[in-house]
Design an enzyme around this catalytic site. Structure first.
Site, PDB file in Angstrom:
ATOM      1  N   SER A  25     -25.787   1.454   0.723  1.00 43.95           N
ATOM      2  CA  SER A  25     -26.728   2.552   0.456  1.00 43.95           C
ATOM      3  C   SER A  25     -26.472   3.694   1.422  1.00 43.95           C
ATOM      4  O   SER A  25     -26.672   3.557   2.634  1.00 43.95           O
ATOM      5  CB  SER A  25     -28.168   2.062   0.595  1.00 43.95           C
ATOM      6  OG  SER A  25     -29.031   3.175   0.526  1.00 43.95           O
ATOM      7  N   HIS A  81     -24.506   2.809  -3.410  1.00 46.91           N
ATOM      8  CA  HIS A  81     -25.887   2.927  -3.889  1.00 46.91           C
ATOM      9  C   HIS A  81     -26.448   4.274  -3.420  1.00 46.91           C
ATOM     10  O   HIS A  81     -26.403   4.597  -2.233  1.00 46.91           O
ATOM     11  CB  HIS A  81     -26.698   1.767  -3.310  1.00 46.91           C
ATOM     12  CG  HIS A  81     -28.131   1.704  -3.721  1.00 46.91           C
ATOM     13  ND1 HIS A  81     -28.572   1.032  -4.841  1.00 46.91           N
ATOM     14  CD2 HIS A  81     -29.246   2.210  -3.133  1.00 46.91           C
ATOM     15  CE1 HIS A  81     -29.885   1.138  -4.929  1.00 46.91           C
ATOM     16  NE2 HIS A  81     -30.327   1.848  -3.907  1.00 46.91           N
ATOM     17  N   ASP A  96     -29.759   6.823  -3.385  1.00 43.52           N
ATOM     18  CA  ASP A  96     -31.218   6.852  -3.510  1.00 43.52           C
ATOM     19  C   ASP A  96     -31.706   8.260  -3.793  1.00 43.52           C
ATOM     20  O   ASP A  96     -31.594   9.145  -2.947  1.00 43.52           O
ATOM     21  CB  ASP A  96     -31.859   6.335  -2.224  1.00 43.52           C
ATOM     22  CG  ASP A  96     -31.651   4.845  -2.058  1.00 43.52           C
ATOM     23  OD1 ASP A  96     -32.021   4.099  -2.978  1.00 43.52           O
ATOM     24  OD2 ASP A  96     -31.118   4.431  -1.018  1.00 43.52           O
ATOM     25  N   MET A 128     -34.863  10.606  -4.505  1.00 42.42           N
ATOM     26  CA  MET A 128     -36.322  10.633  -4.283  1.00 42.42           C
ATOM     27  C   MET A 128     -36.847  12.046  -4.522  1.00 42.42           C
ATOM     28  O   MET A 128     -36.202  13.017  -4.125  1.00 42.42           O
ATOM     29  CB  MET A 128     -36.647  10.215  -2.854  1.00 42.42           C
ATOM     30  CG  MET A 128     -36.043   8.868  -2.478  1.00 42.42           C
ATOM     31  SD  MET A 128     -36.604   8.342  -0.848  1.00 42.42           S
ATOM     32  CE  MET A 128     -35.555   6.908  -0.584  1.00 42.42           C
ATOM     33  N   HIS A 177     -30.149   5.056  -7.965  1.00 43.18           N
ATOM     34  CA  HIS A 177     -31.510   4.495  -7.969  1.00 43.18           C
ATOM     35  C   HIS A 177     -32.496   5.663  -8.004  1.00 43.18           C
ATOM     36  O   HIS A 177     -32.674   6.361  -7.013  1.00 43.18           O
ATOM     37  CB  HIS A 177     -31.656   3.640  -6.698  1.00 43.18           C
ATOM     38  CG  HIS A 177     -33.024   3.079  -6.477  1.00 43.18           C
ATOM     39  ND1 HIS A 177     -33.405   2.512  -5.280  1.00 43.18           N
ATOM     40  CD2 HIS A 177     -34.107   2.971  -7.302  1.00 43.18           C
ATOM     41  CE1 HIS A 177     -34.665   2.103  -5.366  1.00 43.18           C
ATOM     42  NE2 HIS A 177     -35.116   2.376  -6.574  1.00 43.18           N
ATOM     43  N   MET A 197     -35.883   7.165  -7.834  1.00 42.73           N
ATOM     44  CA  MET A 197     -37.276   7.001  -7.415  1.00 42.73           C
ATOM     45  C   MET A 197     -37.960   8.321  -7.715  1.00 42.73           C
ATOM     46  O   MET A 197     -38.360   9.074  -6.808  1.00 42.73           O
ATOM     47  CB  MET A 197     -37.328   6.648  -5.922  1.00 42.73           C
ATOM     48  CG  MET A 197     -36.923   5.200  -5.659  1.00 42.73           C
ATOM     49  SD  MET A 197     -36.402   4.937  -3.947  1.00 42.73           S
ATOM     50  CE  MET A 197     -34.704   5.427  -4.082  1.00 42.73           C
ATOM     51  N   MET A 225     -37.202  -4.488  -5.627  1.00 42.71           N
ATOM     52  CA  MET A 225     -37.370  -3.843  -4.312  1.00 42.71           C
ATOM     53  C   MET A 225     -37.931  -4.849  -3.310  1.00 42.71           C
ATOM     54  O   MET A 225     -38.930  -5.524  -3.583  1.00 42.71           O
ATOM     55  CB  MET A 225     -38.323  -2.651  -4.404  1.00 42.71           C
ATOM     56  CG  MET A 225     -37.807  -1.461  -5.201  1.00 42.71           C
ATOM     57  SD  MET A 225     -36.206  -0.830  -4.659  1.00 42.71           S
ATOM     58  CE  MET A 225     -36.576  -0.337  -2.963  1.00 42.71           C
ATOM     59  N   ASP A 276     -32.989  -4.713  -3.051  1.00 44.94           N
ATOM     60  CA  ASP A 276     -32.827  -3.485  -2.262  1.00 44.94           C
ATOM     61  C   ASP A 276     -33.918  -3.351  -1.214  1.00 44.94           C
ATOM     62  O   ASP A 276     -35.106  -3.254  -1.545  1.00 44.94           O
ATOM     63  CB  ASP A 276     -32.882  -2.292  -3.240  1.00 44.94           C
ATOM     64  CG  ASP A 276     -32.696  -0.935  -2.568  1.00 44.94           C
ATOM     65  OD1 ASP A 276     -32.328  -0.889  -1.381  1.00 44.94           O
ATOM     66  OD2 ASP A 276     -32.910   0.080  -3.266  1.00 44.94           O
TER      67      ASP A 276
HETATM   68  C1  DX5 Z   1     -35.425   2.506  -0.026  1.00 45.93           C
HETATM   69  C2  DX5 Z   1     -34.088   2.635  -0.713  1.00 45.93           C
HETATM   70  C3  DX5 Z   1     -33.052   1.712  -0.194  1.00 45.93           C
HETATM   71  C4  DX5 Z   1     -32.693   1.959   1.243  1.00 45.93           C
HETATM   72  C5  DX5 Z   1     -32.351   0.655   1.839  1.00 45.93           C
HETATM   73  O1  DX5 Z   1     -36.339   3.322  -0.670  1.00 45.93           O
HETATM   74  O2  DX5 Z   1     -34.228   2.397  -2.113  1.00 45.93           O
HETATM   75  O3  DX5 Z   1     -31.886   1.733  -1.000  1.00 45.93           O
HETATM   76  O4  DX5 Z   1     -31.583   2.812   1.418  1.00 45.93           O
HETATM   77  O5  DX5 Z   1     -32.145   0.847   3.183  1.00 45.93           O
HETATM   78  P1  DX5 Z   1     -32.130  -0.405   4.163  1.00 45.93           P
HETATM   79  O6  DX5 Z   1     -30.993  -1.285   3.720  1.00 45.93           O
HETATM   80  O7  DX5 Z   1     -31.887   0.218   5.483  1.00 45.93           O
HETATM   81  O8  DX5 Z   1     -33.461  -1.091   4.048  1.00 45.93           O
HETATM   82 ZN    ZN Z   2     -32.347   2.118  -3.293  1.00 47.01          ZN
END
Ligand code: DX5
Ligand code: ZN
Length: 225
Positions: free
Chosen positions: A7, A32, A34, A36, A65, A67, A136, A174
């Site tokens: 990620s 990966h 993220d 947001m 991903h 969000m 999650m 994740d």
């Molecule tokens: C959290 C993300 C994850 C995050 C995980 O909202 O969806 O993908 O990057 O990070 P770690 O592995 O540090 O928990």
């Molecule tokens: Zn994620």
């Protein structure tokens, strides 16, 4: 076979291309990303332009991903930017089934996501039309949070459901996954382990990914925790 998805949320964003190349060379299976929107989660990150930029630095599958509250407005842009998997949360107000079908129509792999407090039952209606279920193991929004242990039960339930129904979706987990707990996540039934700070906060990405994979594969074979 266990897949390790690095990620980039915990990468150095000012050197993102180099970081993506480094984890690619270090043996990560997927990247990966993220996304947001500051509404669905209390943080803002990247959009399709960054996915497109990352695409030029690796040939690994890009696991995007989302969000975000209105993924239907953006799935085409993320598909065209070079995503391979696109994940949509069941908790959104939009019609989840139609967004998943749209992702498939765009030639990409759709995935459905459940937050730690969302029961697996909410995802069941979609599991025959997705390539992957993302469970999650932290509340989404930020990197480097602690793994929520109670999610292990949900991973086991998902793996049992898949076996009972003869389905083939991947199970991705994740949040909070590091070398020390990779085995228990894999033993519970995870196929794809997402790790951000668990990789990027270590000095040697290659050694970290190799050890995470080794522990996960041993545990998966034994099926024990
Ligand atoms: C959290 C993300 C994850 C995050 C995980 O909202 O969806 O993908 O990057 O990070 P770690 O592995 O540090 O928990
Ligand atoms: Zn994620």
């Amino acid at each position: 076979m266990i897949r390790i998805a690095a990620s980039i949320l915990s990468a150095d964003f000012a050197r993102l291309g180099e970081e993506v190349e480094a984890v690619t060379q270090a043996g990560a299976d997927w990247i990966h990303l993220d996304v947001m929107d500051g509404h669905f989660v209390p943080n803002l990150t990247i959009g399709p332009d960054v996915v497109r930029a990352v695409r030029r630095h690796t040939s690994l599958p890009l696991d995007t991903h989302l969000m975000i509250e209105h993924p239907e407005r953006f799935v085409q842009a993320f598909a065209e930017a070079g995503s391979d998997y696109i994940s949509v949360h069941v908790e959104i107000a939009s019609n989840v089934a139609s967004v998943l079908d749209r992702i498939r129509d765009l030639g990409k792999e759709p995935a459905v996501v459940v937050n730690p407090d969302t029961p697996l039952e909410r995802a069941l209606p979609f599991l025959d039309r997705v390539a992957m279920l993302l469970i999650m193991s932290v509340h989404p929004g930020f990197a480097a949070q602690a793994f929520i242990e109670s999610v292990l039960l949900k991973i086991r339930q998902a793996a049992e459901y898949r076996a009972q129904r003869g389905l083939s979706f991947l199970i991705e987990v994740d949040g909070g996954i590091k070398v020390h707990n990779a085995a228990q996540v894999a033993a519970a039934g995870a196929d794809v382990l997402v790790s951000g700070s668990g990789i990027f906060a270590t000095g040697n990405y290659s050694a970290t990914i190799a050890e995470m994979r080794r522990r996960a594969e041993v545990a998966r074979k034994k099926g024990i925790e």
